[in-house]
Design a protein around this motif. Structure first.
Motif, short mmCIF file in Angstrom:
data_model
loop_
_atom_site.label_atom_id
_atom_site.label_comp_id
_atom_site.label_asym_id
_atom_site.label_seq_id
_atom_site.Cartn_x
_atom_site.Cartn_y
_atom_site.Cartn_z
N THR A 95 0.82 -1.22 0.00
CA THR A 95 0.00 0.00 0.00
C THR A 95 0.85 1.26 0.00
O THR A 95 0.37 2.34 -0.36
N ASP A 96 2.13 1.16 0.43
CA ASP A 96 3.02 2.30 0.30
C ASP A 96 3.33 2.59 -1.17
O ASP A 96 3.55 3.74 -1.55
N ARG A 97 3.36 1.55 -1.99
CA ARG A 97 3.67 1.72 -3.42
C ARG A 97 2.42 1.98 -4.24
O ARG A 97 2.42 2.83 -5.15
N TRP A 98 1.36 1.24 -3.95
CA TRP A 98 0.13 1.34 -4.73
C TRP A 98 -1.06 1.36 -3.77
O TRP A 98 -1.38 0.33 -3.16
N PRO A 99 -1.71 2.49 -3.59
CA PRO A 99 -2.93 2.51 -2.77
C PRO A 99 -3.94 1.49 -3.30
O PRO A 99 -4.18 1.41 -4.51
N MET A 100 -4.49 0.69 -2.40
CA MET A 100 -5.43 -0.37 -2.80
C MET A 100 -6.69 -0.32 -1.96
O MET A 100 -6.95 -1.22 -1.15
N PRO A 101 -7.48 0.74 -2.10
CA PRO A 101 -8.69 0.84 -1.27
C PRO A 101 -9.68 -0.29 -1.48
O PRO A 101 -10.48 -0.58 -0.59
N TRP A 102 -9.62 -0.96 -2.66
CA TRP A 102 -10.52 -2.09 -2.90
C TRP A 102 -10.28 -3.24 -1.92
O TRP A 102 -11.13 -4.11 -1.75
N LEU A 103 -9.10 -3.22 -1.25
CA LEU A 103 -8.82 -4.27 -0.26
C LEU A 103 -9.80 -4.22 0.91
O LEU A 103 -10.02 -5.25 1.56
N LEU A 104 -10.36 -3.05 1.20
CA LEU A 104 -11.23 -2.94 2.37
C LEU A 104 -12.43 -3.89 2.28
O LEU A 104 -12.62 -4.72 3.19
N PRO A 105 -13.27 -3.84 1.21
CA PRO A 105 -14.39 -4.78 1.17
C PRO A 105 -13.96 -6.22 0.95
O PRO A 105 -14.54 -7.14 1.54
N VAL A 106 -12.92 -6.44 0.12
CA VAL A 106 -12.50 -7.82 -0.17
C VAL A 106 -11.96 -8.50 1.08
O VAL A 106 -12.31 -9.64 1.40
N SER A 107 -11.11 -7.80 1.83
CA SER A 107 -10.53 -8.41 3.03
C SER A 107 -11.59 -8.61 4.12
O SER A 107 -11.53 -9.57 4.90
N THR A 108 -12.56 -7.70 4.19
CA THR A 108 -13.65 -7.87 5.17
C THR A 108 -14.42 -9.16 4.90
O THR A 108 -14.70 -9.93 5.83
N LEU A 109 -14.74 -9.40 3.62
CA LEU A 109 -15.47 -10.63 3.27
C LEU A 109 -14.62 -11.87 3.55
O LEU A 109 -15.13 -12.89 4.02
N LEU A 110 -13.31 -11.79 3.29
CA LEU A 110 -12.43 -12.94 3.52
C LEU A 110 -12.34 -13.26 5.01
O LEU A 110 -12.38 -14.44 5.41
#
Length: 400
Positions: free
Chosen positions: A67-82
């Motif tokens: 996330t320091d190199r590439w912001p990945m806000p899509w991780l929030l919903p995906v990781s929550t579901l996982l």
């Protein structure tokens, strides 16, 4: 109205944080049911906590570096579901190996969530200690609700009801959508985020990380065994165990808000030192005081351990201003997860001696954190763009 709008992202992030951390709390809350239904010993049962922590410990700093190199806000919903899916599947198989796999999957989801959510929360909070404490409060509430949720779903049935526990993940993932839209609108200007001013203080960051590790050991050790310990102390009452675990998690909510408030008056390092001194006495009371007094000291322990929690996250970000995601992955993730690696050792000691004897080393952990904080400096205040990168120099603050 403007201030209300500015608080919406932090409020949604806090609720989403609760929906994720309910799964961290669920691992400990499920332990008594695994013991009762599958006749696991202390060491075998604590291995489930280890499974949730092991991959998470490795994955969190990796996600932080990404996330320091590439912001990945899509991780929030995906990781929550996982995170929710792993816990939902954990009770469906009688296989110990599959149970470990499913719990580990949940741990990876939690690992992916925290660095990116802390980065987004820092942007939304504009560096405010109080706002970050509200974000941390969400996680504490999730922890606190976990034993109640697990008890309500599993307590009158069996582990085969764990699929119901996916519901918070569905809610949390849905709440991420408006946050991502707001974030996209706020970053519609410059595409490049300026690197915050200030050199990285790696030595202080390492000391801080060790202090968080010791804090994690005592909190994870208590969260793994406090249900069973309270049950033993209160003549086998399962209600006593549920109350003790609930207080351990709920006290963190009070501690997080208190920490943010105190940090507005005193510096973060001093507040953290005070809280660890309180925690030494509180943990001692949990282990030695008889009867209902134990519950008071469980709550004091939780508050003492959580006053520095959000402060340690922002301290880590200020010690490593050029690697905020990595700092968040370590202070909010890796060092917290490391506590789970020690739980099996406490389980083996409890099997060989007694549960009280196994908990005794936990008294030393906040003392070690206190000693490390005595060597830490309070970082100089960062310029506003470090907390709100999208704003250029010379622009007025949005909250003025």
């Amino acid at each position: 109205m403007g201030r209300v709008r500015r608080n919406i992202p932090i409020s949604l992030l806090a609720v989403g944080h609760a929906c994720v951390d309910v799964y961290q709390g669920s691992v400990a809350a499920l332990i008594p049911f695994f013991v009762a239904e599958r006749d696991y010993g202390y060491a075998v049962a604590s291995g489930i906590v280890l499974a949730a922590s092991l991959l998470s410990s490795v994955a969190q700093p990796l996600f932080g570096a990404l996330t320091d190199r590439w912001p990945m806000p899509w991780l929030l919903p995906v990781s929550t579901l996982l995170g929710g899916l792993g816990i939902a599947l954990s009770g469906l198989s009688g296989s110990y190996g599959l149970t470990l796999v499913f719990v580990a999957v949940s741990g990876i989801g939690v690992a992916a969530y925290h660095p990116e959510s802390a980065r987004v929360a820092r942007l939304a909070s504009r560096g405010s200690h109080s706002a970050m404490s509200w974000f941390s409060l969400g996680g504490n509430i999730g922890f606190a609700l976990a034993p109640l949720l697990v008890s309500a779903v599993i307590g009158n049935g069996s582990l085969r009801w764990t699929p119901v526990l996916v519901l918070p993940a569905l809610v949390g993932a849905a709440l991420c959508v408006p946050v991502l839209r707001m974030l996209a609108r706020s970053q519609a200007g410059p595409s490049k985020t300026p690197v915050p001013a200030g050199a990285d203080d790696v030595a202080s960051f390492v000391k801080l990380s060790l202090a968080v590790v010791f804090r994690s050991i005592v909190f994870t050790g208590l969260s793994t065994f406090i249900f069973l310990y309270a049950q033993q102390r209160m003549q086998g009452s399962a209600t006593a165990g549920t109350v003790a675990l609930f207080l351990l998690f709920l006290g963190g909510a009070v501690g997080s808000l208190l920490g943010g408030s105190l940090a507005n008056r005193y510096d973060r390092v001093r507040v953290s030192r005070w809280s660890y001194l309180l925690s030494i006495a509180a943990v001692t009371g949990v282990i030695y005081l008889p009867g209902p007094a134990m519950f008071l000291f469980v709550a004091l322990t939780s508050a003492g351990l959580y006053v520095p929690f959000s402060l340690q996250v922002t301290l880590g970000q200020d010690y490593l201003p050029s690697r905020v995601g990595t700092a968040s992955g370590v202070t909010l993730g890796l060092t917290v997860s490391v506590g789970g690696l020690v739980s099996p050792l406490l389980g083996y000691l409890a099997d060989a001696t007694s549960l009280r004897t196994a908990l005794l080393p936990l008294i030393a952990m906040p003392a070690l954190s206190w000693l490390l904080f005595r060597t830490l400096p309070e970082p100089a205040a960062r310029p506003p763009q470090a907390a709100a990168p999208a704003r250029q120099d010379g622009e007025p603050r949005a909250d003025r």
